[in-house]
Design a protein around this motif. Sequence first.
Motif, PDB file in Angstrom:
ATOM      1  N   ASN A 260       1.185  -1.074  -0.038  1.00  0.00           N
ATOM      2  CA  ASN A 260      -0.264   0.055   0.151  1.00  0.00           C
ATOM      3  C   ASN A 260       0.904   1.212   0.215  1.00  0.00           C
ATOM      4  OD1 ASN A 260      -2.313   2.397   0.638  1.00  0.00           O
ATOM      5  ND2 ASN A 260      -2.885   0.385   1.600  1.00  0.00           N
TER       6      ASN A 260
ATOM      7  N   LYS B 292       0.467   4.668  -0.646  1.00  0.00           N
ATOM      8  CA  LYS B 292       0.238   5.613   0.752  1.00  0.00           C
ATOM      9  C   LYS B 292       0.472   5.033   2.232  1.00  0.00           C
ATOM     10  CE  LYS B 292      -3.409   7.083  -2.607  1.00  0.00           C
ATOM     11  NZ  LYS B 292      -5.042   7.024  -2.795  1.00  0.00           N
ATOM     12  N   ASP B 293       0.181   4.006   2.745  1.00  0.00           N
ATOM     13  CA  ASP B 293       1.362   4.014   4.111  1.00  0.00           C
ATOM     14  C   ASP B 293       2.414   3.956   4.250  1.00  0.00           C
ATOM     15  OD1 ASP B 293      -2.106   3.960   4.535  1.00  0.00           O
ATOM     16  OD2 ASP B 293      -1.409   1.774   4.258  1.00  0.00           O
TER      17      ASP B 293
END
Length: 218
Positions: A80, A82-83
Amino acid sequence: THNGQELILPSVTSILGDTLPKPQLVSWAARTAAAAALANPHFSIEEAAGAIYKKKSQATDKGKAIHLWAEDYANGKPINIKDLPLELQPYGNAFQHFVDLNAPNIIHAEGVVFNVTYGYAGSFDVISEMANGKLAMYDYKTGKGIYYESHLQQEAYAHAEWLMTKDKKIIPMPKIDYKSLVHLQDNGKSALIGVDEPFEDFLKVMEVWKILKRKKDS
């Protein structure tokens, strides 16, 4: 332990690191210290020089993150982006770019290979079955450039005789079809760089390393 014997073998990285000159590191260290001094005019000489070790620590953290991504990918867990911390996101995108282009099926990751005949060992990143069915061994690199030392390192690993898996099982070294370096770049792209150096070149460097070691120990 191999065939009931405890083996103590020099690492490939030590052999290459103690023998081959690294002029690029001198330039990198100077730039890093100068940038720290300019950004922090109050820094002492020692504090500016210490910025080099902070950079090395960040590079180590980056390498650990990439190994975790590879492990997650092998277990079917996507990244992920964005994390991720902002500084790692470009490399996460680059890793995903490499995966999308090559669809590797990871067979072994972060294992140890060794060659009893020539007397060396080393830790590799990944051995994967690629989309074309061929077996590839590759290391991830995130620096500005790819250096000759990395090519010799991969040659030494690929010519190992034995492989110790993460669960400590020792198996014959599989036949490697492709030796590569995966350059994960800060623009979010990846480049798969083939390695095709003569194995004899590594052996010559190893002979020089043995000479230097004898001189040092005498």
